[in-house]
Design a protein around this motif. Sequence first.
Motif, short mmCIF file in Angstrom:
data_model
loop_
_atom_site.label_atom_id
_atom_site.label_comp_id
_atom_site.label_asym_id
_atom_site.label_seq_id
_atom_site.Cartn_x
_atom_site.Cartn_y
_atom_site.Cartn_z
N ALA A 198 -1.77 -6.86 6.90
CA ALA A 198 -1.57 -6.46 5.51
C ALA A 198 -1.37 -7.67 4.60
CB ALA A 198 -0.36 -5.52 5.41
N LEU A 199 -0.62 -8.66 5.07
CA LEU A 199 -0.42 -9.89 4.29
C LEU A 199 -1.74 -10.63 4.09
CD1 LEU A 199 2.91 -11.42 5.67
CD2 LEU A 199 2.52 -10.45 3.40
N ALA A 200 -2.54 -10.71 5.14
CA ALA A 200 -3.82 -11.42 5.05
C ALA A 200 -4.76 -10.77 4.04
CB ALA A 200 -4.48 -11.46 6.43
N ILE A 201 -4.62 -9.46 3.83
CA ILE A 201 -5.45 -8.77 2.85
C ILE A 201 -4.83 -8.85 1.46
CG2 ILE A 201 -6.36 -6.51 2.15
CD1 ILE A 201 -6.41 -5.77 5.14
N ALA A 202 -3.53 -8.58 1.37
CA ALA A 202 -2.88 -8.40 0.07
C ALA A 202 -2.62 -9.72 -0.66
CB ALA A 202 -1.56 -7.65 0.26
N LEU A 203 -2.27 -10.78 0.07
CA LEU A 203 -1.88 -12.02 -0.61
C LEU A 203 -3.03 -12.65 -1.38
CD1 LEU A 203 0.32 -14.00 -1.28
CD2 LEU A 203 -0.14 -15.20 0.86
N PRO A 204 -4.18 -12.94 -0.76
CA PRO A 204 -5.27 -13.53 -1.56
C PRO A 204 -5.78 -12.60 -2.65
CG PRO A 204 -6.03 -12.99 0.66
CD PRO A 204 -4.55 -12.82 0.66
N LEU A 205 -5.83 -11.30 -2.35
CA LEU A 205 -6.30 -10.35 -3.36
C LEU A 205 -5.30 -10.26 -4.52
CD1 LEU A 205 -8.38 -8.30 -4.25
CD2 LEU A 205 -7.18 -6.57 -2.89
N GLY A 206 -4.01 -10.23 -4.21
CA GLY A 206 -3.01 -10.18 -5.27
C GLY A 206 -2.99 -11.42 -6.13
N ILE A 207 -3.22 -12.59 -5.52
CA ILE A 207 -3.28 -13.84 -6.29
C ILE A 207 -4.47 -13.82 -7.24
CG2 ILE A 207 -3.63 -16.32 -6.12
CD1 ILE A 207 -2.05 -16.26 -3.51
N PHE A 251 -9.98 -4.40 -9.47
CA PHE A 251 -9.35 -3.93 -8.24
C PHE A 251 -8.13 -3.05 -8.50
CE2 PHE A 251 -11.72 -7.51 -6.41
CZ PHE A 251 -12.25 -6.89 -5.28
N ASN A 252 -7.45 -3.28 -9.61
CA ASN A 252 -6.25 -2.48 -9.88
C ASN A 252 -6.58 -1.01 -10.06
OD1 ASN A 252 -3.44 -2.56 -10.07
ND2 ASN A 252 -3.49 -2.51 -12.29
N ALA A 253 -7.79 -0.73 -10.56
CA ALA A 253 -8.22 0.66 -10.71
C ALA A 253 -8.32 1.36 -9.36
CB ALA A 253 -9.56 0.71 -11.44
N LEU A 254 -8.53 0.59 -8.29
CA LEU A 254 -8.62 1.17 -6.94
C LEU A 254 -7.28 1.12 -6.23
CD1 LEU A 254 -11.97 -0.47 -5.78
CD2 LEU A 254 -11.64 1.89 -6.53
N VAL A 255 -6.57 0.00 -6.37
CA VAL A 255 -5.34 -0.20 -5.61
C VAL A 255 -4.21 0.69 -6.11
CG1 VAL A 255 -3.54 -1.89 -5.06
CG2 VAL A 255 -5.96 -2.55 -4.96
N SER A 256 -4.04 0.80 -7.41
CA SER A 256 -2.90 1.55 -7.97
C SER A 256 -2.88 3.01 -7.54
CB SER A 256 -2.90 1.44 -9.49
OG SER A 256 -2.59 0.13 -9.90
N PRO A 257 -3.98 3.75 -7.60
CA PRO A 257 -3.91 5.15 -7.17
C PRO A 257 -3.54 5.31 -5.69
CG PRO A 257 -5.88 4.77 -8.49
CD PRO A 257 -5.31 3.43 -8.18
N PHE A 258 -3.98 4.38 -4.84
CA PHE A 258 -3.70 4.50 -3.41
C PHE A 258 -2.22 4.31 -3.09
CE2 PHE A 258 -8.26 4.15 -2.90
CZ PHE A 258 -8.50 4.92 -1.78
#
Length: 292
Positions: A113-122, A134-141
């Motif tokens: 989860a860290l390997a996916i979320a950290l670079p994407l969040g940055i 990406f926020n349009a996809l991440v927020s609803p989930f």
Amino acid sequence: MPFSVAKELPAEQARNSTDRSVESKAKAPVRKLSVFEFRRSMSFGAKLGLGLAAWGLFVLSWHLFSVSGLADPTLFPSPARVLEAWILLFAEKDFALDVAQSLKRIFSSFGIALAIALPLGIMMGVFTPVGSFFNALVSPFRYLPAPSFVPLLLMWLGTGEEQKVALLVIGVVFFLTTLFMDNTRAVPMELVESSRTLGVKKLNVVWRVVLPSALPSYVDTARQMLAVSWTYLVIAEIVAATDGIGAMMMRAKRFVQVDSIMAGILTIGLLGLLSDLLIRLIYRASFRYLKH
């Protein structure tokens, strides 16, 4: 007035003023600190004592309720019985292997989860178009309960280890991504603008300015979300599992061994607390320049 007398008067007045100031301070009432003082500073010993007192009160209340006759002792065992069951699990039922398997699932899934979320969040926090996309996809989930994915994961991945790890990843990855994005956006723009003025390239700004500035927040966010990952452990391990803390609790349920189930719950809580303390120690050792 003689010059010597005129010279002594200011000095005498200053002494009298100082004496009156000291006297007024001595007479001033000493302000007592209230228990509910706003953000009152406390020593480590005082905090530890209060924490132990809270646990002592909890265990005492548990014991008194279990022996009061208000609850069936079989369904609500005393702390002593739970402790005996906990010792028996480790001594005779290979509970240590179950604990090791659960730890493996937690930390491997959280690492993914860290390997996916950290670079994407940055990237979402640094570049507004990326964040908007990406926020349009991440927020609803974030609002979808992870257990609702169990039927799909069972059909897609079967009942093996992949299904359990995938469920634990889904439980935290969307929250981690959003929080890392917020941590990145909290970096002062003055730092970014100053580095750009000095001619630093965009990717170097991310690597040498944004990342070091937000790193303490990233670590603290990971610590808090690891606690959430522990809450999904039993859900991941109750479906077709042969090992792990959750699987042990399901076996105990078949034989109405409530003391073993409570021992498993307390084990998860203890492991979660220890992992939280470990990350806190890493945080303090890595960021000594921050006020803790």
